[in-house]
Structures are given as structure tokens and as C-alpha cells.
Design an enzyme around this catalytic site. Sequence first.
Site, short mmCIF file in Angstrom:
data_model
loop_
_atom_site.label_atom_id
_atom_site.label_comp_id
_atom_site.label_asym_id
_atom_site.label_seq_id
_atom_site.Cartn_x
_atom_site.Cartn_y
_atom_site.Cartn_z
N HIS A 210 0.74 -1.33 0.04
CA HIS A 210 0.06 -0.14 0.10
C HIS A 210 0.66 1.80 -0.35
O HIS A 210 0.46 2.35 -0.18
CB HIS A 210 -0.90 -0.26 1.29
CG HIS A 210 0.05 -0.03 2.51
ND1 HIS A 210 -0.06 -0.90 3.53
CD2 HIS A 210 0.20 1.43 3.21
CE1 HIS A 210 0.92 -0.17 4.20
NE2 HIS A 210 1.11 1.26 4.44
C1 UD1 Z 1 -1.13 5.78 6.17
C2 UD1 Z 1 1.05 6.56 6.27
C3 UD1 Z 1 0.65 4.90 6.00
C4 UD1 Z 1 0.14 4.11 6.44
C5 UD1 Z 1 -0.77 3.64 6.72
C6 UD1 Z 1 -1.53 2.41 7.12
C7 UD1 Z 1 0.37 8.74 6.03
C8 UD1 Z 1 1.31 9.09 5.11
N1 UD1 Z 1 0.31 7.25 6.00
O1 UD1 Z 1 -1.13 5.46 4.60
O2 UD1 Z 1 2.31 4.95 6.77
O3 UD1 Z 1 1.44 2.52 6.52
O4 UD1 Z 1 -1.61 4.84 6.07
O5 UD1 Z 1 -2.83 1.70 6.40
O6 UD1 Z 1 -0.10 8.46 6.91
N2 UD1 Z 1 -8.34 5.02 1.64
C9 UD1 Z 1 -9.84 4.91 1.87
N3 UD1 Z 1 -10.02 5.01 3.07
C10 UD1 Z 1 -10.02 4.51 4.54
C11 UD1 Z 1 -8.43 4.16 4.20
C12 UD1 Z 1 -8.23 5.88 2.95
O7 UD1 Z 1 -10.38 4.65 0.75
O8 UD1 Z 1 -9.98 4.59 5.45
C13 UD1 Z 1 -7.47 5.24 0.43
C14 UD1 Z 1 -8.18 7.29 0.36
O9 UD1 Z 1 -8.26 6.91 -1.39
C15 UD1 Z 1 -7.03 7.68 0.23
C16 UD1 Z 1 -6.04 6.40 0.56
O10 UD1 Z 1 -6.44 5.61 1.11
O11 UD1 Z 1 -6.95 8.89 0.02
C17 UD1 Z 1 -4.97 6.87 1.18
O12 UD1 Z 1 -5.07 7.22 2.89
P1 UD1 Z 1 -3.83 8.05 3.45
O13 UD1 Z 1 -4.52 7.63 4.57
O14 UD1 Z 1 -3.67 9.45 2.62
O15 UD1 Z 1 -2.83 7.09 3.03
P2 UD1 Z 1 -1.97 5.25 3.59
O16 UD1 Z 1 -1.86 4.87 1.99
O17 UD1 Z 1 -2.85 5.12 3.70
N1 UDP Z 2 -3.43 -5.00 9.25
C1 UDP Z 2 -5.02 -5.35 9.31
N2 UDP Z 2 -4.89 -5.88 8.11
C2 UDP Z 2 -5.61 -5.94 7.34
C3 UDP Z 2 -3.94 -5.71 7.02
C4 UDP Z 2 -2.55 -5.21 7.97
O1 UDP Z 2 -5.10 -5.96 10.83
O2 UDP Z 2 -5.75 -6.77 6.23
C5 UDP Z 2 -2.26 -4.72 10.14
C6 UDP Z 2 -1.17 -5.39 10.83
O3 UDP Z 2 -1.29 -6.75 11.19
C7 UDP Z 2 -0.56 -4.74 11.09
C8 UDP Z 2 -1.08 -3.37 11.05
O4 UDP Z 2 -2.43 -3.69 10.49
O5 UDP Z 2 -0.75 -4.49 11.98
C9 UDP Z 2 -0.39 -2.62 9.78
O6 UDP Z 2 -0.83 -1.32 8.85
P1 UDP Z 2 -0.23 -0.57 7.88
O7 UDP Z 2 0.41 -1.99 6.85
O8 UDP Z 2 -1.54 -0.51 7.02
O9 UDP Z 2 0.52 0.43 7.68
P2 UDP Z 2 2.12 0.76 8.09
O10 UDP Z 2 2.26 -0.82 9.72
O11 UDP Z 2 2.97 -0.26 7.27
O12 UDP Z 2 2.92 1.54 8.77
#
Ligand code: UD1
Ligand code: UDP
Length: 440
Positions: A210
Site C-alpha cells: 500500500h
Molecule cells: C497511511 C500512512 C502509512 C500507513 C498507512 C496505514 C501517511 C503518510 N501514511 O497511508 O504510513 O502505512 O496509512 O494503512 O500517513 N482510503 C480509503 N479509506 C480509508 C483510508 C484510506 O478509501 O479508510 C484511501 C483514500 O483513497 C485515501 C488513500 O486511501 O486517499 C490514502 O490514505 P491515506 O490515509 O492518505 O494514506 P495511506 O496510504 O493509508
Molecule cells: N493489518 C490488518 N489487516 C489487514 C492488513 C494489515 O489488521 O488487512 C494490520 C497488521 O497486522 C499491522 C497493521 O495493520 O498490525 C499494519 O498496518 P499498515 O500495513 O496499514 O501500516 P504500516 O505498518 O505500514 O504503517
Amino acid sequence: MRSNLVMIVAGTRPEAIKLAPVFWWLEKIGVDYVFVWSGQHYDYEMSRVFFEQLKLPEPDVFLEVGVQASNVSEQVGLLIQKIAGEAKKIQPSFVYALGDTNTTLAAALASAHVGRPFVHDEAGMRSFDMTMLEEVNRRVADAVADLRLAPTKLAVVNLLYEGVPRSSIRLVGSTVVDALMHIVSNNLLKKEVLDELGIEPEGYIMVTLHRRENLVDQRLHVAVSALVGVARALPSFKVVFPVHPHTRKRMEEMGLFKRLEAVDNIVITKPLGYLEFVTLLQEARVVVTDSGGVQEEAFILGKRIVTLRRTTEWIETVVLGYNQLVPIDDVEKMIKNIVSVAEMPTLPPPDLSRCPLGDGQAGRRVAKILQSLLESGIERWQGTFKMPMLVKEQENVSLCFSADGSPVAEGEATYCISRMETPLDRLRSFVEVDWGAVEE
Ligand code: UD1
Ligand code: UDP
């Protein structure tokens, strides 16, 4: 009027999971807090499910920033503005946030803007890859923090290298170890998820992907081609891929989602709840990911990991031989690497009492530190930063430390390390932590 409480700010999936153990302990030892949820993540599968499964408290304030923001800069701007507004109203003793998300960054900057002290958990993590937004976020959060809670010894060293005073750093471990062990040792696993997905223990490769920098056109194409190639090269295995909503959106826009769906042994799901996800991690043959938290958890469970990045902030998992970095560039090379890791013998899980990432007591350590800060008070950092001493050791420039991690001259040092050039065997014994019991 200042309130004698902690303002805790979070807003994404990994923060919900990693903060759960901190909340459990804050409740247990009776610490007052206000919980602000930014709403950066808002889908049920990305937020609410973790509140339910990990028994997080209801947020006192819900900012709903995610739904309103259409790009990163707008999101960060809104986050800062709204979190600062709450900090001004609440006037907490200090603000506490964990990790490297935009919510964490905004909590750090908002605290500085309204003049409240900031405590940063997961401090000192470095991937040294400034193309990751998270690397930028964590560096800024560390820079403005008044107290830094580091999950690993290398994180402490990274901060010392940057000239951060040792007195503002505490080594606590990673709270994800606590969350994971809570699920495993209380037998909260959901084994039925394997039947639901039609998979067998050890018969599948678990994938998550992601990171924003991996979702750009060419890389996402390459990543999808590699996953399809792995599924074809290992027909007796399945590839299980719970897809982050952002990844799904990008794959749909680029016509890649259909390519994955068309392969019989690729199983695509929505993002999973924590209990389901941990169950799948535990039973997987290999874990392929670009996630930070997933690398940590897979390591704790003794899984082999392929990290689809050029670098990782969880360097210990590489040093100890569990994790291989495979950047998303050459499809054939990626397939070859992933297949060869899938064919390697399994590894034992690390011994938690000396585990470099934590012993499962980090939440307790953090809660006790937050409690003591409320009792003793914490001020914004007024001092000046001094650079630690650099020592030339043979051909390497090294940093030398006393047993407690303070920088000292070589003659007085308990250990010296050169971050980039220390031979692996020395680093291996260096990263282990003798955790001992949490002080009462
Ligand atoms: C963010 C964090 C990343 C983390 C990730 C966890 C930053 C810079 N990055 O990235 O470190 O690993 O969260 O998953 O903050 N979206 C949905 N529904 C949701 C959330 C997001 O549809 O509930 C979609 C939207 O299109 C949004 C995109 O995902 O624009 C990106 O979401 P965002 O929270 O900006 O960043 P992540 O890539 O999730
Ligand atoms: N995770 C989860 N369901 C999923 C994918 C990830 O519960 O489908 C959990 C995973 O066990 C870990 C956390 O989400 O604890 C990691 O989140 P993510 O990869 O979104 O963010 P990052 O750690 O890269 O910031």
C-alpha cells in the site's frame, strides 16, 4: 486553564493497533487522557474494526479529516489546524502520538504551534529513504519532540547520531509486540478464516502492498506482474492479498485488479480485521509486504519476509536473517527471489526476552512513562543540541557508547558501532536487548 491529562492523537489502522496496549495499561494504572481520533482512516475495515476487536476506548474527539481531504497537503493542513484547535481547547499537560503517519506529523507540529510538549513514540526509526512520506514525517516528529520513546536499540543510536540528547530518549520496545502476543496467547485467533478463504496452513503466501511510492504507475504494474508470476511459478500455493483501499483504487484505475482476479490461485480480500489478519500471518508460508507493522509481526511470529522496498526501518529483521529486501523493479528478479524464499526452511520465532523489537511489555513501559510525566511535569525542550563524538575505528568512523547508550570516547566505551559498515555478526549481538522486568 491547563488540565493534568495526556492528549493522545491517532487516526490510522497501524496507530489503532499499536496504541491498544498503551490504552489497556493507561486504564489499568489510572491515567487521565483525552483521545483525539483524526479520522485519516475512516472505512470500517481501516478503523472501527480495530476499536471493536482490540477494545480501544471511544474517542473523545473525532475530527473526520480523511473524508474531507482530497490530497496529502490538504490532509496535513487540515490535520494540523484541527489538532491544534483541540490542543488549544483541551490545554493538556502534553501531547502523545505514535509512528510516522500524517496524523503523527500533524500532532507534532500542532503541539509546537500551541506550545504544548510533545512525546513521540516509535522515535528514531529510520529507513534513510526520503522518498517515503513516512520518513519525512518521523524525522519531523522526532525533531520537535520533547521526549522520544524508541522501540529498538538502533532507533536510540539513530537519534544519538542526529545529536538528540540521551536524556530525552527512552528505550521501550514496540507496542505491536504486545498487541500481537495478546491475540496469540489469549487464543483469540480466528482459524475459520482459512476455510472461508479456501486456504491451508503453510499453503499460501501472504501479501500486503500500500505504500504511496509503490502505487505509482510503473511500480504497481511491476508489482502486480510479479505477484501473478509467483502464483504461476508456485501453482500448489495460493497468494492471499487483503487489499488496502488506496491500492484497490489505483489498481482499478489502471486495469490491474482484473489481472489479479483472473488468476485462480490468487485470493483477493478486503482489508481484514486484526484477529483474522494475525491468524493468516501465523499460518502463512512466507509474508510479502511493504508495510512496517507487518514486517515486525511476521518477524515475531518467526516467518520469512520479503519486503518490497529498497530499505527498511526494521533493520533488525534483515540483520537476523528473517527479512529480505526486494525492491519493485525487475519482474523476473522479484519472482525468483520470492519463490526462493518460499522454498527456504522455516525459522524459529525470536526469543521475546531478548527480542530486538520488544518483549511484549512496551505498552506498560509507555503508560508508566506517561503517568510519571503527568506527576512530575514535562516542559518544552529549552536546551541546545550537542553532537555526539565521532571516533575513527580502523577504517570505519564509529560512534562509541557507554552501557546506557550515552556517547563517550572510545577508551571508555562499552560498544562502538558504525551504522553503515559494522559487520553483520557484531550488529546481530548488538541489536538484542536484555529487557528484564518493568520497574514497579
Ligand atoms: C497511511 C500512512 C502509512 C500507513 C498507512 C496505514 C501517511 C503518510 N501514511 O497511508 O504510513 O502505512 O496509512 O494503512 O500517513 N482510503 C480509503 N479509506 C480509508 C483510508 C484510506 O478509501 O479508510 C484511501 C483514500 O483513497 C485515501 C488513500 O486511501 O486517499 C490514502 O490514505 P491515506 O490515509 O492518505 O494514506 P495511506 O496510504 O493509508
Ligand atoms: N493489518 C490488518 N489487516 C489487514 C492488513 C494489515 O489488521 O488487512 C494490520 C497488521 O497486522 C499491522 C497493521 O495493520 O498490525 C499494519 O498496518 P499498515 O500495513 O496499514 O501500516 P504500516 O505498518 O505500514 O504503517
